[in-house]
Design a protein around this motif. Structure first.
Motif, PDB file in Angstrom:
ATOM      1  N   VAL A  21       0.838  -1.203   0.000  1.00  0.00           N
ATOM      2  CA  VAL A  21       0.000   0.000   0.000  1.00  0.00           C
ATOM      3  C   VAL A  21       0.877   1.259   0.000  1.00  0.00           C
ATOM      4  N   ARG A  22       1.903   1.268   0.845  1.00  0.00           N
ATOM      5  CA  ARG A  22       2.804   2.432   0.901  1.00  0.00           C
ATOM      6  C   ARG A  22       3.471   2.649  -0.452  1.00  0.00           C
ATOM      7  N   GLU A  23       3.984   1.588  -1.046  1.00  0.00           N
ATOM      8  CA  GLU A  23       4.712   1.731  -2.312  1.00  0.00           C
ATOM      9  C   GLU A  23       3.773   2.092  -3.465  1.00  0.00           C
ATOM     10  N   GLU A  24       2.636   1.393  -3.522  1.00  0.00           N
ATOM     11  CA  GLU A  24       1.721   1.610  -4.656  1.00  0.00           C
ATOM     12  C   GLU A  24       0.971   2.930  -4.556  1.00  0.00           C
ATOM     13  N   GLU A  25       0.540   3.272  -3.348  1.00  0.00           N
ATOM     14  CA  GLU A  25      -0.324   4.442  -3.188  1.00  0.00           C
ATOM     15  C   GLU A  25       0.457   5.739  -3.009  1.00  0.00           C
ATOM     16  N   THR A  26       1.634   5.645  -2.379  1.00  0.00           N
ATOM     17  CA  THR A  26       2.345   6.894  -2.073  1.00  0.00           C
ATOM     18  C   THR A  26       3.673   7.019  -2.826  1.00  0.00           C
ATOM     19  N   ASP A  38       4.468  11.536  10.493  1.00  0.00           N
ATOM     20  CA  ASP A  38       4.796  11.519  11.916  1.00  0.00           C
ATOM     21  C   ASP A  38       4.569  10.134  12.532  1.00  0.00           C
ATOM     22  N   ILE A  39       5.084   9.144  11.822  1.00  0.00           N
ATOM     23  CA  ILE A  39       4.984   7.761  12.280  1.00  0.00           C
ATOM     24  C   ILE A  39       6.389   7.314  12.658  1.00  0.00           C
ATOM     25  N   ASP A  40       6.508   6.588  13.740  1.00  0.00           N
ATOM     26  CA  ASP A  40       7.826   6.116  14.165  1.00  0.00           C
ATOM     27  C   ASP A  40       8.403   5.182  13.103  1.00  0.00           C
ATOM     28  N   LYS A  61      -4.302   4.429  11.214  1.00  0.00           N
ATOM     29  CA  LYS A  61      -3.458   5.590  10.919  1.00  0.00           C
ATOM     30  C   LYS A  61      -2.630   5.363   9.643  1.00  0.00           C
ATOM     31  N   LEU A  62      -2.077   4.166   9.496  1.00  0.00           N
ATOM     32  CA  LEU A  62      -1.274   3.855   8.305  1.00  0.00           C
ATOM     33  C   LEU A  62      -2.141   3.851   7.043  1.00  0.00           C
ATOM     34  N   SER A  63      -3.361   3.357   7.171  1.00  0.00           N
ATOM     35  CA  SER A  63      -4.280   3.364   6.022  1.00  0.00           C
ATOM     36  C   SER A  63      -4.586   4.805   5.612  1.00  0.00           C
ATOM     37  N   GLU A  64      -4.880   5.613   6.622  1.00  0.00           N
ATOM     38  CA  GLU A  64      -5.177   7.033   6.387  1.00  0.00           C
ATOM     39  C   GLU A  64      -3.983   7.731   5.716  1.00  0.00           C
ATOM     40  N   ALA A  65      -2.797   7.457   6.229  1.00  0.00           N
ATOM     41  CA  ALA A  65      -1.585   8.088   5.686  1.00  0.00           C
ATOM     42  C   ALA A  65      -1.356   7.674   4.226  1.00  0.00           C
ATOM     43  N   ALA A  66      -1.727   6.440   3.909  1.00  0.00           N
ATOM     44  CA  ALA A  66      -1.544   5.946   2.538  1.00  0.00           C
ATOM     45  C   ALA A  66      -2.699   6.347   1.623  1.00  0.00           C
ATOM     46  N   GLY A  67      -3.736   6.957   2.220  1.00  0.00           N
ATOM     47  CA  GLY A  67      -4.847   7.459   1.405  1.00  0.00           C
ATOM     48  C   GLY A  67      -5.868   6.404   1.018  1.00  0.00           C
ATOM     49  N   ILE A  68      -5.923   5.320   1.782  1.00  0.00           N
ATOM     50  CA  ILE A  68      -6.970   4.326   1.520  1.00  0.00           C
ATOM     51  C   ILE A  68      -7.870   4.203   2.748  1.00  0.00           C
TER      52      ILE A  68
END
Lengths: 90, 90
Positions: A21-26, A38-40, A61-68
Motif C-alpha cells: 500500500v505504501r509503495e503503490e499508493e504513495t 509523523d509515524i515512528d 493511521k497507516l491506512s489514512e496516511a496511505a490514502g486508503i
C-alpha cells in the motif's frame, strides 16, 4: 498448523499489505512516509517486516496516511491471507 | 479537536462496534463469549468500554469469534466514526 504459526502468518500478511500500500499508493520510501506522517520509522519498519503485532489504531493511521479507507486495507488483508484463513483453532 | 480526543473517540467507537457485534451476532454475554472463544474476559471488557487500544490481531480474532469478516467489522467501524472522521491532524 500451530496457533503461533498462524499469528506469524497474520503478522507477515499485515506487513506485506502495508508495504504494498505504501509503495503503490504513495511511492514514498519508508523513511519519507514515516517522516511525512509523523509515524515512528522503526515501528513502521517492524510492522512491514511482520515482526511486531501492531495496534488497530496504528493500522487505521497507516491506512489514512496511505490514502486508503481502513475497510480497503481490511479487504486487501483478507485477500492476502486467503478466504480459508482462520486465526483460531477449534 | 485534539489528537487525544480523536484517539479516545476511536477507542470508544471500536468498543461500541464490538459490543454491538457480540450482542447482535452471538447473543452471548461478555463472560460466555470470552470463555467460549478463549479470549481474556478482562481484556475484552476493557476493549468494549473503549479504555484500551486493542491490537489488530485481537480485532481480527474478535471478528472471527463473532462470525463476521474483518472487513465487515472495518465497515461498521467506519460507519460508527462517520465519513468525515480522520485520526491525523494535518
Amino acid at each position: 498448523m500451530q496457533q503461533d504459526d498462524k499469528t506469524l502468518q497474520f503478522m507477515k500478511a499485515v506487513g506485506a499489505v502495508f508495504k504494498d500500500v505504501r509503495e503503490e499508493e504513495t511511492h514514498n520510501s519508508i523513511n519519507k512516509f514515516a517522516r511525512e506522517y509523523d509515524i515512528d520509522r522503526g515501528n513502521l519498519s517492524k510492522i512491514e517486516r511482520g515482526i511486531i503485532n501492531c495496534r488497530l489504531i496504528t493500522a487505521w493511521k497507516l491506512s489514512e496516511a496511505a490514502g486508503i479507507k481502513f475497510s480497503e486495507f481490511a479487504k486487501r488483508l483478507e485477500e492476502k491471507l486467503g478466504k480459508d484463513f482462520i486465526l483460531m483453532d477449534e
